[in-house]
Design a protein around this motif. Sequence first.
Motif, short mmCIF file in Angstrom:
data_model
loop_
_atom_site.label_atom_id
_atom_site.label_comp_id
_atom_site.label_asym_id
_atom_site.label_seq_id
_atom_site.Cartn_x
_atom_site.Cartn_y
_atom_site.Cartn_z
N LYS A 166 -40.48 -34.97 -42.94
CA LYS A 166 -41.01 -33.72 -42.43
C LYS A 166 -39.86 -32.74 -42.20
CE LYS A 166 -45.30 -35.28 -41.62
NZ LYS A 166 -46.55 -34.70 -42.16
N VAL A 167 -40.08 -31.49 -42.58
CA VAL A 167 -39.10 -30.42 -42.41
C VAL A 167 -39.52 -29.51 -41.27
CG1 VAL A 167 -38.12 -28.33 -43.45
CG2 VAL A 167 -38.29 -30.42 -44.79
N SER A 168 -38.55 -29.10 -40.46
CA SER A 168 -38.78 -28.11 -39.42
C SER A 168 -37.67 -27.06 -39.50
CB SER A 168 -38.76 -28.75 -38.02
OG SER A 168 -39.77 -29.72 -37.88
N PHE A 169 -38.07 -25.79 -39.32
CA PHE A 169 -37.09 -24.70 -39.32
C PHE A 169 -37.44 -23.73 -38.21
CE2 PHE A 169 -35.66 -20.43 -40.53
CZ PHE A 169 -34.28 -20.67 -40.56
N ALA A 170 -36.43 -23.32 -37.44
CA ALA A 170 -36.66 -22.40 -36.33
C ALA A 170 -35.48 -21.45 -36.20
CB ALA A 170 -36.87 -23.16 -35.03
N VAL A 171 -35.78 -20.27 -35.66
CA VAL A 171 -34.75 -19.32 -35.24
C VAL A 171 -34.91 -19.14 -33.74
CG1 VAL A 171 -33.78 -17.01 -35.48
CG2 VAL A 171 -34.82 -18.14 -37.46
N ILE A 172 -33.84 -19.46 -32.98
CA ILE A 172 -33.92 -19.49 -31.53
C ILE A 172 -32.80 -18.65 -30.95
CG2 ILE A 172 -33.93 -20.99 -29.48
CD1 ILE A 172 -34.83 -23.26 -31.40
N ARG A 173 -33.12 -17.82 -29.95
CA ARG A 173 -32.11 -17.00 -29.29
C ARG A 173 -31.18 -17.89 -28.48
NH1 ARG A 173 -33.01 -11.48 -28.29
NH2 ARG A 173 -31.14 -11.56 -26.99
N ASP A 174 -29.87 -17.63 -28.59
CA ASP A 174 -28.87 -18.41 -27.87
C ASP A 174 -27.72 -17.49 -27.51
OD1 ASP A 174 -27.41 -20.42 -26.74
OD2 ASP A 174 -26.78 -21.33 -28.63
N ASP A 175 -28.01 -16.52 -26.66
CA ASP A 175 -27.03 -15.49 -26.36
C ASP A 175 -25.82 -16.06 -25.63
OD1 ASP A 175 -28.81 -13.83 -27.49
OD2 ASP A 175 -29.35 -12.73 -25.68
N SER A 176 -24.66 -15.53 -25.96
CA SER A 176 -23.40 -15.89 -25.31
C SER A 176 -22.97 -14.70 -24.47
CB SER A 176 -22.33 -16.23 -26.35
OG SER A 176 -21.08 -16.41 -25.75
N GLY A 177 -23.25 -14.75 -23.17
CA GLY A 177 -22.98 -13.59 -22.34
C GLY A 177 -23.84 -12.43 -22.81
N GLU A 178 -23.21 -11.34 -23.15
CA GLU A 178 -23.95 -10.17 -23.62
C GLU A 178 -24.03 -10.11 -25.14
OE1 GLU A 178 -22.08 -6.81 -21.90
OE2 GLU A 178 -22.72 -7.27 -19.87
N VAL A 179 -23.48 -11.11 -25.83
CA VAL A 179 -23.47 -11.11 -27.29
C VAL A 179 -24.69 -11.87 -27.80
CG1 VAL A 179 -22.19 -11.72 -29.37
CG2 VAL A 179 -20.97 -11.02 -27.29
N ASN A 180 -25.43 -11.24 -28.70
CA ASN A 180 -26.61 -11.86 -29.27
C ASN A 180 -26.22 -12.92 -30.30
OD1 ASN A 180 -28.74 -11.68 -31.75
ND2 ASN A 180 -29.75 -11.65 -29.77
N VAL A 181 -26.77 -14.11 -30.15
CA VAL A 181 -26.55 -15.19 -31.10
C VAL A 181 -27.90 -15.75 -31.50
CG1 VAL A 181 -25.50 -17.45 -31.52
CG2 VAL A 181 -24.35 -15.79 -30.03
N ASN A 182 -28.11 -15.95 -32.80
CA ASN A 182 -29.31 -16.59 -33.31
C ASN A 182 -28.96 -17.99 -33.80
OD1 ASN A 182 -31.26 -14.39 -33.06
ND2 ASN A 182 -29.99 -13.37 -34.58
N ASN A 183 -29.64 -18.99 -33.26
CA ASN A 183 -29.43 -20.37 -33.65
C ASN A 183 -30.43 -20.70 -34.76
OD1 ASN A 183 -29.20 -23.17 -33.87
ND2 ASN A 183 -28.87 -23.45 -31.68
N LEU A 184 -29.94 -20.86 -35.97
CA LEU A 184 -30.79 -21.23 -37.11
C LEU A 184 -30.83 -22.75 -37.17
CD1 LEU A 184 -29.41 -18.69 -39.75
CD2 LEU A 184 -31.06 -18.31 -37.92
N ASP A 185 -31.99 -23.32 -36.93
CA ASP A 185 -32.15 -24.77 -36.75
C ASP A 185 -33.00 -25.35 -37.87
OD1 ASP A 185 -33.39 -27.29 -35.77
OD2 ASP A 185 -32.31 -26.84 -33.93
N LEU A 186 -32.39 -26.19 -38.72
CA LEU A 186 -33.09 -26.83 -39.84
C LEU A 186 -33.00 -28.34 -39.68
CD1 LEU A 186 -34.50 -26.66 -42.66
CD2 LEU A 186 -32.19 -26.69 -43.65
N ARG A 187 -34.15 -29.03 -39.72
CA ARG A 187 -34.19 -30.48 -39.54
C ARG A 187 -35.07 -31.14 -40.58
NH1 ARG A 187 -34.05 -31.32 -32.96
NH2 ARG A 187 -33.08 -29.31 -32.46
N TYR A 188 -34.66 -32.35 -40.94
CA TYR A 188 -35.46 -33.18 -41.83
C TYR A 188 -35.58 -34.55 -41.17
CZ TYR A 188 -37.28 -35.32 -46.09
OH TYR A 188 -38.08 -35.96 -47.00
N ALA A 189 -36.80 -34.93 -40.78
CA ALA A 189 -37.02 -36.14 -40.00
C ALA A 189 -37.98 -37.08 -40.72
CB ALA A 189 -37.57 -35.79 -38.62
N GLY A 190 -37.95 -38.35 -40.30
CA GLY A 190 -38.91 -39.32 -40.81
C GLY A 190 -38.55 -39.89 -42.16
N LEU A 191 -37.27 -39.88 -42.51
CA LEU A 191 -36.84 -40.46 -43.79
C LEU A 191 -36.68 -41.97 -43.60
CD1 LEU A 191 -35.87 -40.06 -46.70
CD2 LEU A 191 -33.57 -39.67 -45.80
N ASN A 192 -37.64 -42.73 -44.06
CA ASN A 192 -37.63 -44.18 -43.88
C ASN A 192 -36.60 -44.83 -44.81
OD1 ASN A 192 -39.72 -44.17 -41.94
ND2 ASN A 192 -41.25 -44.02 -43.57
#
Length: 400
Positions: A166-192
């Motif tokens: 299964k693939v999951s992809f997300a964009v999550i806010r992860d600000d560092s102080g006053e600086v905007n940071v976008n956490n691009l999160d890509l995962r592949y799970a359930g590989l038997n």
Amino acid sequence: MNKICLTAAAVSAALMSAATYAEVDFHGYMRAGVGISGENGENVSYEKNKVGRLGNENDVYGELGLGKEVYNEDGKSFYVDSMLAVATDGSNDWEGLGVNDDGSDNIALRQFNVVAKGFIANDADAALWAGKRYYQRHDIHISDFYYWDTSGAGAGIENLSAGPGKVSFAVIRDDSGEVNVNNLDLRYAGLNLWSDASLELGVNYGLVNATDDQEAMGDFNDGVLLTAELTQGGFLGGFNKTVLQFGTEGYGEQMAGLGAGHYFNASSNDGAQGYRLINWGVIAPSASWEIGHQLIYANTSFDSQEDHSILSAVIRPEYKWSDHVKTIFEAGYYDEDDSGVDKSGSKLTIAQAFTAGPSFWARPELRFYASYLSDFDNDNAFGTGNDTEYSIGAQVEAWW
């Protein structure tokens, strides 16, 4: 007649409201208790991520969540989830949930999101989501250590079928102080892989999105976090997880700093690179014993300062006298070189527990404990001239 209609409508609305209330999911977590220590009077907490949390927590903490499926028709569903978290020191009867003396909040909005299913053809588990949420968190319970947790406000798609996993992809806010940071999160799970073994792979990219004015004040570096987690089920009556992570820049700092993959330090300009190897799990060698453990080694290197490295080991054996009574032991040790500063310590705890079932994970659990803490490098760790401390107390922990 109008009065009768109005009365009927009011009764009908009340009945519908009651039915709706009955369908709301109530979920959460809590821990609370009381304790005393030999040197400090009040209960103490010492490096719990490194030496273990049993008999080593001195707060009142709770998460209260409400969720409800608000729509389910034509194969489409929408679920609304919410959660507030509260934290106090438990020192008084009346404790306001305002702001602490250090400016931190005692109450926080942790989750408020919507998950939609049924919009990906022939893929019932695939979901679209947006809002603020706990996002596929990975943690070691006995030390309350989250080693992969990118929770926050964002949006994504998860559990999308792709080959054997299964693939999951997300964009999550992860600000560092006053600086905007976008956490691009890509995962592949359930590989038997082999019998009862599965692999999860992940890539996080910390994308800094600074304003022109911020860029003029200094450089900001993007970072990468790579994660591979191997889970072996059916292992001595339980499971075992082996995790390898590698990070650069802000993520590199977090490896030896025991970060979770968020709170990205966008202003890190010291070429940080780090890795960590984690092994943890719970086994049941007999009907009467269950044992949880963690073993962590992590290292971060920098361009212009000394390395930061840490070794941590925790073991929690539990002996079950019956399905609802157990004796728990926990021993932990850590050794750390934090850029030239030596740190090390240990903890020993014994607890008598009364629990809602025989499982290692059964909760609620009420414990009466005694702990002994040692700091091997700081002679004043627990007050002037005190490098050891003991505490006794009672704690309850629950999730539902």
